[in-house]
Design a protein around this motif. Structure first.
Motif, PDB file in Angstrom:
ATOM      1  N   HIS A  44      -9.811  34.584  96.839  1.00  0.00           N
ATOM      2  CA  HIS A  44     -10.581  33.472  96.415  1.00  0.00           C
ATOM      3  C   HIS A  44      -9.827  32.383  95.480  1.00  0.00           C
ATOM      4  N   HIS A  45      -8.694  32.601  95.068  1.00  0.00           N
ATOM      5  CA  HIS A  45      -7.722  31.647  94.355  1.00  0.00           C
ATOM      6  C   HIS A  45      -6.323  32.154  94.682  1.00  0.00           C
ATOM      7  N   PRO A  46      -6.105  31.327  96.165  1.00  0.00           N
ATOM      8  CA  PRO A  46      -4.695  31.664  96.665  1.00  0.00           C
ATOM      9  C   PRO A  46      -3.731  31.029  96.084  1.00  0.00           C
ATOM     10  N   LYS A  47      -3.983  29.864  95.479  1.00  0.00           N
ATOM     11  CA  LYS A  47      -2.685  29.309  94.979  1.00  0.00           C
ATOM     12  C   LYS A  47      -2.529  29.366  93.264  1.00  0.00           C
ATOM     13  N   ASP A  48      -3.376  30.347  92.799  1.00  0.00           N
ATOM     14  CA  ASP A  48      -3.441  30.289  91.305  1.00  0.00           C
ATOM     15  C   ASP A  48      -3.176  32.064  91.154  1.00  0.00           C
ATOM     16  N   LEU A  49      -2.232  32.530  91.093  1.00  0.00           N
ATOM     17  CA  LEU A  49      -1.848  33.785  90.553  1.00  0.00           C
ATOM     18  C   LEU A  49      -2.520  34.482  89.191  1.00  0.00           C
ATOM     19  N   LYS A  50      -2.363  32.891  88.264  1.00  0.00           N
ATOM     20  CA  LYS A  50      -2.748  33.303  86.934  1.00  0.00           C
ATOM     21  C   LYS A  50      -4.241  34.026  86.723  1.00  0.00           C
ATOM     22  N   ILE A  51      -5.150  33.063  87.474  1.00  0.00           N
ATOM     23  CA  ILE A  51      -6.473  33.509  87.316  1.00  0.00           C
ATOM     24  C   ILE A  51      -6.751  34.538  88.231  1.00  0.00           C
ATOM     25  N   ALA A  52      -6.160  34.672  89.473  1.00  0.00           N
ATOM     26  CA  ALA A  52      -6.472  36.014  90.243  1.00  0.00           C
ATOM     27  C   ALA A  52      -6.045  37.413  89.412  1.00  0.00           C
ATOM     28  N   CYS A  53      -4.751  37.415  88.786  1.00  0.00           N
ATOM     29  CA  CYS A  53      -4.559  38.695  87.932  1.00  0.00           C
ATOM     30  C   CYS A  53      -5.335  38.745  86.596  1.00  0.00           C
ATOM     31  N   GLU A  54      -5.800  37.771  86.061  1.00  0.00           N
ATOM     32  CA  GLU A  54      -6.709  37.700  84.915  1.00  0.00           C
ATOM     33  C   GLU A  54      -8.157  38.342  85.488  1.00  0.00           C
ATOM     34  N   LYS A  55      -8.642  37.835  86.593  1.00  0.00           N
ATOM     35  CA  LYS A  55      -9.800  38.594  86.937  1.00  0.00           C
ATOM     36  C   LYS A  55     -10.006  40.062  87.424  1.00  0.00           C
ATOM     37  N   THR A  56      -8.397  40.330  88.196  1.00  0.00           N
ATOM     38  CA  THR A  56      -8.123  41.740  88.428  1.00  0.00           C
ATOM     39  C   THR A  56      -8.056  42.717  87.102  1.00  0.00           C
ATOM     40  N   ALA A  57      -7.280  42.228  86.320  1.00  0.00           N
ATOM     41  CA  ALA A  57      -7.013  42.864  85.059  1.00  0.00           C
ATOM     42  C   ALA A  57      -8.274  43.156  84.181  1.00  0.00           C
ATOM     43  N   SER A  58      -9.147  42.182  84.227  1.00  0.00           N
ATOM     44  CA  SER A  58     -10.631  42.404  83.605  1.00  0.00           C
ATOM     45  C   SER A  58     -11.327  43.156  84.116  1.00  0.00           C
ATOM     46  N   VAL A  59     -11.594  43.151  85.498  1.00  0.00           N
ATOM     47  CA  VAL A  59     -12.220  44.111  86.577  1.00  0.00           C
ATOM     48  C   VAL A  59     -11.708  45.860  85.932  1.00  0.00           C
ATOM     49  N   MET A  60     -10.446  45.734  85.862  1.00  0.00           N
ATOM     50  CA  MET A  60      -9.835  47.006  85.762  1.00  0.00           C
ATOM     51  C   MET A  60     -10.383  47.685  84.096  1.00  0.00           C
ATOM     52  N   HIS A  61     -10.154  46.834  83.273  1.00  0.00           N
ATOM     53  CA  HIS A  61     -10.395  46.858  81.853  1.00  0.00           C
ATOM     54  C   HIS A  61     -12.058  47.290  81.749  1.00  0.00           C
ATOM     55  N   HIS A  62     -12.838  46.534  82.450  1.00  0.00           N
ATOM     56  CA  HIS A  62     -14.229  46.859  82.311  1.00  0.00           C
ATOM     57  C   HIS A  62     -14.724  48.254  82.758  1.00  0.00           C
ATOM     58  N   VAL A  63     -14.079  48.477  83.914  1.00  0.00           N
ATOM     59  CA  VAL A  63     -14.311  49.831  84.786  1.00  0.00           C
ATOM     60  C   VAL A  63     -13.852  51.104  83.632  1.00  0.00           C
ATOM     61  N   ILE A  64     -12.501  50.907  83.329  1.00  0.00           N
ATOM     62  CA  ILE A  64     -11.910  51.970  82.438  1.00  0.00           C
ATOM     63  C   ILE A  64     -12.660  52.199  81.110  1.00  0.00           C
ATOM     64  N   MET A  65     -13.043  51.095  80.361  1.00  0.00           N
ATOM     65  CA  MET A  65     -13.781  51.262  79.175  1.00  0.00           C
ATOM     66  C   MET A  65     -15.171  51.790  79.543  1.00  0.00           C
ATOM     67  N   ARG A  66     -15.727  51.489  80.519  1.00  0.00           N
ATOM     68  CA  ARG A  66     -17.004  52.222  80.972  1.00  0.00           C
ATOM     69  C   ARG A  66     -17.010  53.631  81.276  1.00  0.00           C
ATOM     70  N   THR A  67     -15.887  54.040  81.961  1.00  0.00           N
ATOM     71  CA  THR A  67     -15.207  55.259  82.204  1.00  0.00           C
ATOM     72  C   THR A  67     -14.976  56.099  80.967  1.00  0.00           C
ATOM     73  N   ILE A  68     -14.344  55.741  80.192  1.00  0.00           N
ATOM     74  CA  ILE A  68     -13.758  56.414  79.052  1.00  0.00           C
ATOM     75  C   ILE A  68     -14.839  56.606  78.081  1.00  0.00           C
ATOM     76  N   THR A  69     -15.921  55.724  77.988  1.00  0.00           N
ATOM     77  CA  THR A  69     -16.960  55.688  76.985  1.00  0.00           C
ATOM     78  C   THR A  69     -17.830  56.934  77.610  1.00  0.00           C
ATOM     79  N   TYR A  70     -18.063  57.000  78.708  1.00  0.00           N
ATOM     80  CA  TYR A  70     -18.999  57.872  79.404  1.00  0.00           C
ATOM     81  C   TYR A  70     -18.278  59.309  79.416  1.00  0.00           C
ATOM     82  N   ALA A  71     -16.965  59.649  79.716  1.00  0.00           N
ATOM     83  CA  ALA A  71     -16.394  60.642  79.735  1.00  0.00           C
ATOM     84  C   ALA A  71     -16.167  61.196  78.305  1.00  0.00           C
ATOM     85  N   ASN A  72     -16.070  60.505  77.163  1.00  0.00           N
ATOM     86  CA  ASN A  72     -16.252  60.968  75.771  1.00  0.00           C
ATOM     87  C   ASN A  72     -17.610  61.596  75.490  1.00  0.00           C
ATOM     88  N   GLU A  73     -18.649  60.767  75.913  1.00  0.00           N
ATOM     89  CA  GLU A  73     -19.932  61.239  75.517  1.00  0.00           C
ATOM     90  C   GLU A  73     -20.271  62.634  76.141  1.00  0.00           C
TER      91      GLU A  73
END
Length: 314
Positions: free
Chosen positions: A241-270
């Motif tokens: 979706h952003h072939p010439k802009d690695l910055k935004i591609a990495c920001e979206k990728t890392a942000s997806v990861m963070h959302h998934v991981i935070m949802r996972t650890i919250t659930y796992a701890n509960e």
């Protein structure tokens, strides 16, 4: 326009790793995904028990031949992850070469899974195959620090080293390189991992567009499995979706990861309850529950641009 990915990775019946980690998020973002399962296990190997089968190079060839005979072997992307057998990996190389010949604009995203924290967890004879055959075919490469050091023979102990190693990896073939995690200290403190990205887009006239970035990613005190596979899949999607802009591609990728991981650890701890350490089953990624974040991630991890340049003769 339909965009089709051939993903050659492991498969688990229960949980999220390999193709199970990559397929659903890519489909959510509109990609057609054809999966070849390099192994089929009951669950990932971090559990006390696992059972299953390993696909041989010959069986991989048979599956690919079937696709080819029906003339449906046209792909826009190839995604590969964990492999622990040289003949299997060399068969993957043959398939990539054939598909790139059929479609010169095909993009190969390679996660060169070999080890982490100074130790290899695949046979050492895979390293020369990755170095000499796989990486030169890759367009996007997602090694961790240890894997990048193995591939280049150079240690990373400073930001400058990281930039030099990414440049060496560019010279081996890939246009985009992301060091998914390093041991370098973060300017934001101990609670952050440092990742780096580099793109070196060569234009037909011999000039290039270059960009180097750095990301500080919040650490979470737990062992997650399948996160590297999710990272490579999301980088494929967001660089599409952003072939010439690695910055935004990495920001979206890392942000997806963070959302998934935070949802996972919250659930796992509960589920584990106060004072209890979550089990591998409880720490399986909350992928389906994160569908909205995968589709439209709120950017909570921002990249810093370290270098940018354009129109330099290569």
């Amino acid at each position: 326009m339909e965009c089709r990915v051939l993903s050659i990775q492991s498969h688990v019946v229960r949980g999220y790793v390999g193709n199970k980690s990559a397929t659903f998020p890519l489909q959510v973002l509109g990609f057609e995904v054809d999966s070849i399962n390099s192994v089929q296990f009951s669950n990932h190997t971090g559990y006390p028990h696992w059972k299953g089968q390993v696909l041989t190079a010959e069986e991989l060839n048979v599956l690919y031949e079937g696709i080819k005979l029906n003339n449906v072997n046209q792909y826009d992307y190839i995604l590969t992850g964990y492999s622990r057998d040289t003949s299997f990996l060399e068969t993957v190389v043959d398939i990539i070469k054939e598909l790139k010949k059929a479609n010169p604009s095909l993009v190969y995203v390679c996660d060169p899974v070999m080890g982490d924290h100074g130790a290899m967890y695949v046979p050492e004879n895979l390293l020369p195959v990755y170095k000499n055959k796989v990486v030169p075919l890759a367009d996007i490469l997602t090694p961790n620090q240890f894997e990048a050091e193995l591939l280049t023979g150079r240690k990373i102990s400073t930001e400058r080293n990281a930039i030099e190693v990414m440049d060496l990896l560019h010279k081996m073939g890939p246009e985009k390189v992301v060091l998914t995690s390093t041991d370098l200290p973060s300017k934001q403190g101990d609670q952050f991992l440092v990742a780096f990205g580099s793109q070196n887009i060569r234009k037909p006239d011999g000039t290039s567009i270059s960009q180097k970035i750095c990301l500080d990613i919040p650490k979470v005190d737990a062992v997650f499995v399948g996160t590297g596979d999710l990272f490579a899949a999301m980088l494929l999607a967001w660089t599409h979706h952003h072939p010439k802009d690695l910055k935004i591609a990495c920001e979206k990728t890392a942000s997806v990861m963070h959302h998934v991981i935070m949802r996972t650890i919250t659930y796992a701890n509960e589920v584990a309850g106060p004072g209890n350490k979550p089990s591998p089953a409880q720490l399986e990624l909350r992928m389906v529950q994160s569908k909205a974040d995968i589709e439209n991630p709120a950017i909570i991890i921002e990249a810093t641009v370290l270098q940018t340049s354009s129109d330099q003769k290569q």
